[in-house]
Each structure stands twice: as structure tokens, then as C-alpha cells.
Design an enzyme around this catalytic site. Structure first.
Site, PDB file in Angstrom:
ATOM      1  N   SER A  13       0.798  -1.314   0.028  1.00  0.00           N
ATOM      2  CA  SER A  13       0.008  -0.208   0.048  1.00  0.00           C
ATOM      3  C   SER A  13       0.874   1.287   0.142  1.00  0.00           C
ATOM      4  O   SER A  13       0.373   2.224  -0.535  1.00  0.00           O
ATOM      5  CB  SER A  13      -0.816   0.302   1.248  1.00  0.00           C
ATOM      6  OG  SER A  13      -0.326   0.061   2.474  1.00  0.00           O
ATOM      7  N   ARG A  62      21.945 -15.572   2.910  1.00  0.00           N
ATOM      8  CA  ARG A  62      21.619 -14.162   3.084  1.00  0.00           C
ATOM      9  C   ARG A  62      22.264 -13.290   2.105  1.00  0.00           C
ATOM     10  O   ARG A  62      21.880 -12.422   1.302  1.00  0.00           O
ATOM     11  CB  ARG A  62      21.612 -13.373   4.321  1.00  0.00           C
ATOM     12  CG  ARG A  62      20.926 -12.369   4.434  1.00  0.00           C
ATOM     13  CD  ARG A  62      20.893 -12.006   6.090  1.00  0.00           C
ATOM     14  NE  ARG A  62      19.871 -12.534   6.944  1.00  0.00           N
ATOM     15  CZ  ARG A  62      18.500 -12.485   6.820  1.00  0.00           C
ATOM     16  NH1 ARG A  62      17.981 -11.660   6.281  1.00  0.00           N
ATOM     17  NH2 ARG A  62      17.873 -13.224   7.745  1.00  0.00           N
ATOM     18  N   LEU A  90      18.986  -6.830   5.782  1.00  0.00           N
ATOM     19  CA  LEU A  90      19.706  -6.591   4.869  1.00  0.00           C
ATOM     20  C   LEU A  90      21.227  -6.644   5.282  1.00  0.00           C
ATOM     21  O   LEU A  90      21.594  -6.390   6.371  1.00  0.00           O
ATOM     22  CB  LEU A  90      19.436  -5.299   4.381  1.00  0.00           C
ATOM     23  CG  LEU A  90      18.103  -4.967   3.809  1.00  0.00           C
ATOM     24  CD1 LEU A  90      18.120  -3.545   3.736  1.00  0.00           C
ATOM     25  CD2 LEU A  90      17.943  -5.847   2.649  1.00  0.00           C
ATOM     26  N   HIS A 106       9.148   2.957   8.530  1.00  0.00           N
ATOM     27  CA  HIS A 106       8.880   1.902   9.935  1.00  0.00           C
ATOM     28  C   HIS A 106       7.816   2.529  10.424  1.00  0.00           C
ATOM     29  O   HIS A 106       7.649   3.694  10.522  1.00  0.00           O
ATOM     30  CB  HIS A 106      10.369   2.122  10.736  1.00  0.00           C
ATOM     31  CG  HIS A 106      10.079   1.236  11.805  1.00  0.00           C
ATOM     32  ND1 HIS A 106      10.196  -0.304  11.804  1.00  0.00           N
ATOM     33  CD2 HIS A 106      10.108   1.233  12.995  1.00  0.00           C
ATOM     34  CE1 HIS A 106      10.246  -0.780  12.808  1.00  0.00           C
ATOM     35  NE2 HIS A 106      10.061   0.282  13.787  1.00  0.00           N
ATOM     36  N   GLU A 140      22.634  -0.663  10.412  1.00  0.00           N
ATOM     37  CA  GLU A 140      21.929  -1.063  11.511  1.00  0.00           C
ATOM     38  C   GLU A 140      20.588  -0.938  11.366  1.00  0.00           C
ATOM     39  O   GLU A 140      19.973  -0.043  10.987  1.00  0.00           O
ATOM     40  CB  GLU A 140      22.396  -0.072  12.817  1.00  0.00           C
ATOM     41  CG  GLU A 140      22.070  -0.760  14.139  1.00  0.00           C
ATOM     42  CD  GLU A 140      22.673   0.335  15.261  1.00  0.00           C
ATOM     43  OE1 GLU A 140      21.988   0.400  16.266  1.00  0.00           O
ATOM     44  OE2 GLU A 140      23.488   1.049  14.930  1.00  0.00           O
ATOM     45  N   LEU A 141      19.770  -2.084  11.747  1.00  0.00           N
ATOM     46  CA  LEU A 141      18.270  -2.252  11.528  1.00  0.00           C
ATOM     47  C   LEU A 141      17.511  -1.057  12.035  1.00  0.00           C
ATOM     48  O   LEU A 141      17.634  -0.617  13.120  1.00  0.00           O
ATOM     49  CB  LEU A 141      17.764  -3.478  11.951  1.00  0.00           C
ATOM     50  CG  LEU A 141      16.205  -3.726  11.853  1.00  0.00           C
ATOM     51  CD1 LEU A 141      16.113  -4.233  10.412  1.00  0.00           C
ATOM     52  CD2 LEU A 141      15.713  -5.093  12.894  1.00  0.00           C
ATOM     53  N   ASP A 142      16.497  -0.246  11.229  1.00  0.00           N
ATOM     54  CA  ASP A 142      15.774   0.603  11.550  1.00  0.00           C
ATOM     55  C   ASP A 142      16.362   1.640  12.436  1.00  0.00           C
ATOM     56  O   ASP A 142      15.995   2.225  13.338  1.00  0.00           O
ATOM     57  CB  ASP A 142      14.475  -0.200  12.369  1.00  0.00           C
ATOM     58  CG  ASP A 142      14.016  -0.846  11.716  1.00  0.00           C
ATOM     59  OD1 ASP A 142      13.666  -0.687  10.542  1.00  0.00           O
ATOM     60  OD2 ASP A 142      13.362  -1.756  12.477  1.00  0.00           O
TER      61      ASP A 142
HETATM   62  C1  GRF Z   1       4.016  -0.556   6.738  1.00  0.00           C
HETATM   63  O1  GRF Z   1       3.398  -0.242   8.100  1.00  0.00           O
HETATM   64  C2  GRF Z   1       5.367  -0.082   6.879  1.00  0.00           C
HETATM   65  O2  GRF Z   1       5.667   0.640   7.800  1.00  0.00           O
HETATM   66  C3  GRF Z   1       6.071  -1.497   7.271  1.00  0.00           C
HETATM   67  O3  GRF Z   1       5.390  -2.645   6.662  1.00  0.00           O
HETATM   68  C4  GRF Z   1       4.266  -2.105   6.422  1.00  0.00           C
HETATM   69  C5  GRF Z   1       3.971  -2.496   4.767  1.00  0.00           C
HETATM   70  O4  GRF Z   1       2.639  -2.081   4.475  1.00  0.00           O
HETATM   71  N1  GRF Z   1       7.745  -1.313   7.037  1.00  0.00           N
HETATM   72  P1  GRF Z   1       2.436  -2.043   2.983  1.00  0.00           P
HETATM   73  O5  GRF Z   1       2.957  -3.243   2.232  1.00  0.00           O
HETATM   74  O6  GRF Z   1       3.236  -0.790   2.459  1.00  0.00           O
HETATM   75  O7  GRF Z   1       1.039  -1.997   2.753  1.00  0.00           O
END
Ligand code: GRF
Length: 198
Positions: A13, A62, A90, A106, A140-142
Site C-alpha cells: 500500500s 542471505r 539486509l 518504519h 543497523e536495523l531501523d
Molecule cells: C507498513 O506498515 C510499513 O511501515 C512497514 O510494513 C508495512 C507495509 O505495508 N514497514 P504495505 O505493504 O506498504 O501496505
């Protein structure tokens, strides 16, 4: 024209919101998924956007998968790589390749709640605000430089689902705006800070 490659794993989305924003000066060069059955992949193909499915289960490690992913991305010579619900950890080599030109969204107000189950964790922690963060991706993740955030209230009767529904509305507004700013060269990274030029 800046070329953008979007990586997804699911419904996509956020990818749709970015495509639908029809950002001047940007072309969605491809949408790539690590899950061949991702709903977002079919949607992108129906829009006439080139799509690539790269099943991570077909790779021994990976590192092997990330190398194949990098080759698939680089075939489109992107200026920007956009992670939109791309549910993969990643490798450092992969994040280095796209340093300063790879964004992620995120669903929390980072640095709070990196990782999974962000909405449930925000509710259990008693947060009065939750939200989403668009940041540059580092090893580093997020944890990379934050380009933008949006906050929403946490209500007393919220569940993870009702909070997620409130946050995703902001995600769909925030992510296209940040991609637009990148395309217009209005994001300047300085350490962990990002200056957004008007
Ligand atoms: C979203 O909430 C995004 O923040 C997270 O995963 C979800 C993905 O939703 N990383 P979509 O596939 O964009 O609908």
C-alpha cells in the site's frame, strides 16, 4: 528523470501511494518483491510497471540473495531505492551499496521500537503517541538518518489493529512527500540528522 526501484514483500500500500503520487521528475523503474505472491506485485504489473520476483527461499544464504537482489536492482540503474514493507534483514554490503540513496518506512517513532510488532509494543509501553518514520537505510536495523516522522494519538481502547489503521494513513502521506523531497534534491544528510530544504 530520477529512476526509482521499490522493494516490497506484501500488499504494497505504501508503494501504491508513491506510484499514485505521480512525482514530477521521477519514474518508477521497477517494483521488486522477495515474495512472488505479493499482492503489490500484481498491482504494479497492472499499472504497466516492470516487476521482478526474486524468491529468497531459492538462495542458500542471505549474502547470495542480497547479491542477486543487488544485480536485479542495478539493472534499472536507480537513483533511489525505496523499501516499502520489504521484510528482509539486509547485509552490510547491500546497505553500503545504496548508502544515501535507500529509504525505508518504519511504523514507529524511531528510535523507539525498531523491529517487529511496533504497535503492540507501543500500546503495552503506555505510549500516548505512536507514528511512523521514514529514514535512510544503514547497516543497523531501523537506525539510519531520519528524514521525516508523523505522529498519531494512542487511544485508551486501541488494539494493534486500530492503531495500525491510524498510522498507515500517515504513512501514505509521509512516504510520497519524502520521496518527492529526495527527487527534488531537498534532503541533506548530516550524521544521523537530515535537513529537509524548503
Ligand atoms: C507498513 O506498515 C510499513 O511501515 C512497514 O510494513 C508495512 C507495509 O505495508 N514497514 P504495505 O505493504 O506498504 O501496505
Amino acid at each position: 528523470m530520477k529512476q526509482i526501484v521499490i522493494l516490497i514483500s506484501g500488499r504494497g500500500s505504501n508503494m501504491q501511494a508513491i506510484v499514485d503520487a505521480r512525482i514530477d521528475g521521477a519514474q518508477i523503474a521497477a517494483v521488486i518483491s522477495n515474495r512472488p505472491d505479493a499482492a503489490g506485485l500484481a498491482w504494479a504489473a497492472a499499472q504497466g510497471i516492470p516487476t521482478v520476483a526474486l524468491d529468497h527461499k531459492q538462495y542458500a544464504s542471505r549474502e547470495d540473495f542480497d547479491a542477486a537482489l543487488q544485480a536485479a536492482i542495478d539493472a534499472f540503474s536507480p537513483d533511489l531505492v525505496v523499501l516499502a514493507g520489504f521484510m528482509r534483514i539486509l547485509t552490510p554490503a547491500f546497505t553500503r551499496q545504496y548508502a544515501g540513496r535507500m529509504l525505508n518506512i518504519h511504523p514507529s517513532l524511531l528510535p523507539a521500537f525498531p523491529g517487529l510488532h511496533t504497535h503492540q509494543r507501543a500500546i503495552e509501553a503506555g505510549c500516548k503517541l505512536a507514528g511512523c518514520t521514514v529514514h535512510f537505510v544503514t547497516a543497523e536495523l531501523d537506525h539510519g538518518p531520519i528524514a521525516a516522522q508523523a505522529a498519531v494519538p494512542v487511544m485508551g481502547d486501541d488494539t494493534a489493529e486500530t492503531l495500525a489503521a491510524r498510522v498507515i494513513v500517515e504513512e501514505h502521506r509521509l512516504y510520497p512527500a519524502v520521496v518527492r523531497a529526495f527527487v527534488e534534491d531537498r534532503l541533506q544528510i548530516d550524521g544521523l540528522r537530515v535537513r529537509v530544504l524548503p
